[in-house]
Write a protein that holds these residues in place. Structure first.
Motif, short mmCIF file in Angstrom:
data_model
loop_
_atom_site.label_atom_id
_atom_site.label_comp_id
_atom_site.label_asym_id
_atom_site.label_seq_id
_atom_site.Cartn_x
_atom_site.Cartn_y
_atom_site.Cartn_z
N ALA A 1 10.91 12.98 -30.71
CA ALA A 1 12.25 13.50 -30.42
C ALA A 1 13.32 12.47 -30.75
O ALA A 1 14.37 12.80 -31.34
N CYS A 2 13.08 11.20 -30.40
CA CYS A 2 14.04 10.14 -30.74
C CYS A 2 14.18 9.99 -32.24
O CYS A 2 15.28 9.77 -32.77
N ASN A 3 13.08 10.13 -32.95
CA ASN A 3 13.10 9.99 -34.40
C ASN A 3 13.93 11.09 -35.05
O ASN A 3 14.77 10.83 -35.92
N LEU B 1 12.17 2.16 -31.66
CA LEU B 1 11.11 1.84 -32.61
C LEU B 1 10.35 0.58 -32.21
O LEU B 1 9.13 0.50 -32.40
N LEU B 2 11.05 -0.41 -31.65
CA LEU B 2 10.35 -1.59 -31.14
C LEU B 2 9.46 -1.22 -29.96
O LEU B 2 8.34 -1.74 -29.82
N CYS B 3 9.95 -0.31 -29.12
CA CYS B 3 9.11 0.19 -28.02
C CYS B 3 7.90 0.92 -28.57
O CYS B 3 6.77 0.79 -28.03
N ASP C 1 17.63 10.49 -36.95
CA ASP C 1 17.81 10.92 -38.34
C ASP C 1 19.00 11.86 -38.48
O ASP C 1 19.77 11.77 -39.44
N LEU C 2 19.14 12.77 -37.53
CA LEU C 2 20.25 13.72 -37.58
C LEU C 2 21.59 13.01 -37.40
O LEU C 2 22.56 13.30 -38.11
N VAL C 3 21.66 12.08 -36.46
CA VAL C 3 22.91 11.33 -36.24
C VAL C 3 23.27 10.51 -37.47
O VAL C 3 24.43 10.47 -37.90
N ALA D 1 17.35 15.01 -45.70
CA ALA D 1 16.02 15.29 -46.24
C ALA D 1 14.95 14.61 -45.39
O ALA D 1 13.91 15.20 -45.08
N ALA D 2 15.22 13.36 -45.00
CA ALA D 2 14.28 12.64 -44.13
C ALA D 2 14.20 13.32 -42.76
O ALA D 2 13.12 13.38 -42.14
N TRP D 3 15.34 13.82 -42.28
CA TRP D 3 15.33 14.52 -41.00
C TRP D 3 14.48 15.78 -41.07
O TRP D 3 13.73 16.08 -40.13
N ALA D 4 14.58 16.53 -42.16
CA ALA D 4 13.79 17.75 -42.30
C ALA D 4 12.29 17.44 -42.30
O ALA D 4 11.50 18.16 -41.66
#
Length: 392
Positions: free
Chosen positions: A197-199, A159-161, A203-205, A237-240
Motif C-alpha cells: 500500500a505504501c508503495n 523502504l528502509l523499514c 508512486d501515485l504521489v 506507468a510504474a504505479w500501474a
C-alpha cells in the motif's frame, strides 16, 4: 462469460500440499521470469545510456548531479536483481506447490529473501531520482520543495523499514527459510500488505507532484501542458505495475493454495516495476535528444526554411558557440546566480517564479522541458532585483 474466480481457478487450481497435483495443472511460469529478467535490463540500460549521452554530449555537463549517480547505481541494482531472479527459477520460483519437497521449499524462501532486498533497493533508487529531478525543475517554489522532501522522507523511511524486516523478520534469521526451527516471525501478510500500500501510494504521489506545477505554467496552450504532463508524470506507468503486483501478491497471500506459482507472477511484475520506474526517471531528461532528432528530421525532409540561418535553427538546448549566444547571455557573468535560493544560472531548477496562480520561467531549463519544445512565454514579469544587480 466465466467469472473472475473461475479464471483464477483455471490458472492455478486449489488443492492441498500433499504431493499430488490436480488433474489439470497449468504450466510453470518460471519461463516468464526468465524472459523478463533477460529483456528488461537491456531496455532499461538503453534509456540510462541515452540519459548520460544527453547530459555529457548534448548538454556538455561538466559534472553529474546526485540524481545521475542514483540512476547509475539503480541500473546496477536492476541488473543484479534480474540475474538473481533468473537464478531463483532454479530454486523453485514459478513452480507449483505440489512440486515442492522440504529441501526445495527451504531454497525457495531463501531466494525470495535475497531477491527482495535488491527489489526494495531498486524501488528506492528510481523514486529518489524522480523526486530529485522535480526539485531541480521546480525547487524554487517553497511549498513544492517541502512536498518533495516529505515524499522523499516517506519513501526512504518505509523502504528502509522494508529492508530491515525482510532481513530481520524472523528470529533466528534462518527460520525464514527453515520454518521448522524454533523461534518466531513477524506477520508476513500484514507487512506485505502494508508495504504494498505504501508503495502504490508513493508512486501515485510522485506521478502527481509535477502536475501541480505544470498546470500553473504560462504556456501557450493546453496541448503543451498535456505534453509536459505526459513526460513528467510517466511514473504513472510504474504505479500501474505496482497496483497489478500488489493485487497478485495479495491474492497469493490470502486467496490461493498454490502460492509459489502466483509468487512467480508477482516477482515477474517486480522486475517490470523497478525497470519501468528507472525508465520513467530517464524519459524526463531526454528532451534535448528528442528535439535534436526532430531538428534532424526537419533538415533531412526539407521542412526548414531555405533562408533560415544557423543561429536561428541551432537547437536551443545544445551549448552554443560564442558567436551564436544572445547579447543577454554574454552580458551575464558565468558564475551568476538567480533567485533568492542562489541557484546557478542555466540549471534546470533555474528561475521559475511563482506569481499568484501561474508559474513563469525567465530562461530555458537545462533539459528543455519548461521550454515546451520551442515555446516562448508571453507577459513574463521582469526579475527587477536581478536586473538591478546586473545594472541593466
Amino acid at each position: 462469460m466465466p467469472s473472475l474466480s473461475s479464471l483464477f481457478e483455471r490458472a492455478s487450481p486449489t488443492g492441498t500440499f500433499n504431493g499430488t497435483p490436480p488433474a489439470h495443472l497449468p504450466a510453470e511460469n518460471g519461463v516468464h521470469i526468465w524472459r523478463a529478467a533477460v529483456i528488461m535490463p537491456f531496455i532499461t540500460f538503453a534509456f540510462v545510456a541515452l540519459r548520460f549521452y544527453t547530459r555529457t554530449y548534448l548538454l556538455k555537463a561538466k559534472k553529474y548531479t546526485i540524481d545521475d549517480y542514483i540512476v547509475a547505481l539503480s541500473m546496477l541494482v536492476c541488473i543484479t536483481h534480474a540475474v538473481l531472479m533468473a537464478m531463483a527459477t532454479y530454486n523453485g520460483m514459478g513452480l507449483h506447490v505440489w512440486q515442492y519437497n522440504e529441501e526445495l521449499n527451504a531454497r525457495y524462501y531463501l531466494w525470495i529473501g535475497i531477491t527482495s532486498e535488491f527489489y526494495v533497493l531498486g524501488l528506492m533508487g528510481f523514486k529518489s531520482a524522480l523526486i530529485l529531478l522535480y526539485l531541480q525543475l521546480f525547487g524554487v517554489y517553497a511549498r513544492f520543495r517541502w512536498a518533495c522532501y516529505s515524499t522523499l522522507f516517506f519513501c526512504t523511511g518505509y523502504l528502509l523499514c522494508n529492508l530491515t524486516t525482510e532481513f530481520l523478520g524472523c528470529q533466528p534469521i534462518r527460520k525464514k527459510w527453515e520454518p521448522s526451527l524454533p523461534g518466531h516471525c513477524i506477520n508476513s501478510i500484514a507487512t506485505a500488505t502494508f508495504y504494498g500500500a505504501c508503495n502504490m501510494a508513493s508512486d501515485l504521489v510522485i506521478a502527481i507532484l509535477p502536475l501541480t506545477m505544470i498546470w500553473k505554467l504560462q504556456v501557450a496552450s493546453k496541448l503543451q501542458k498535456v505534453g509536459l504532463s505526459l513526460v513528467l508524470s510517466s511514473g504513472l506507468a510504474a504505479w500501474a505495475v505496482a497496483v497489478a503486483r500488489w493485487g497478485i501478491a495479495t491474492y497469493d497471500l490470502i486467496g490461493t493454495k498454490d502460492r509459489s506459482w502466483w509468487a512467480g507472477v508477482s516477482f515477474t511484475l517486480s522486475i517490470l516495476e523497478i525497470n519501468t520506474g528507472l525508465i520513467c526517471a530517464c524519459i524526463a531528461t531526454l528532451g534535448p535528444l528528442w528535439k535534436l532528432a526532430y531538428a534532424q528530421v526537419k533538415d533531412w525532409t526539407g521542412w526548414s526554411s531555405p533562408c533560415s540561418s544557423k543561429e536561428k535553427t541551432w537547437p536551443s538546448f545544445v551549448r552554443k558557440p560564442p558567436h551564436s549566444q544572445s547579447s543577454e547571455e554574454t552580458r551575464r557573468p558565468s558564475g551568476a546566480t538567480v533567485g533568492v535560493h542562489g541557484l546557478p544560472a542555466g540549471r534546470a531548477g533555474g528561475m521559475v517564479i511563482y506569481n499568484e496562480s501561474t508559474l513563469t520561467s525567465t530562461y530555458e531549463d537545462e533539459y528543455g522541458l519548461l521550454d515546451a519544445s520551442g515555446w516562448h512565454p508571453h507577459g513574463i514579469r521582469e526579475d527587477r532585483s536581478y536586473r538591478s544587480r546586473e545594472g541593466v
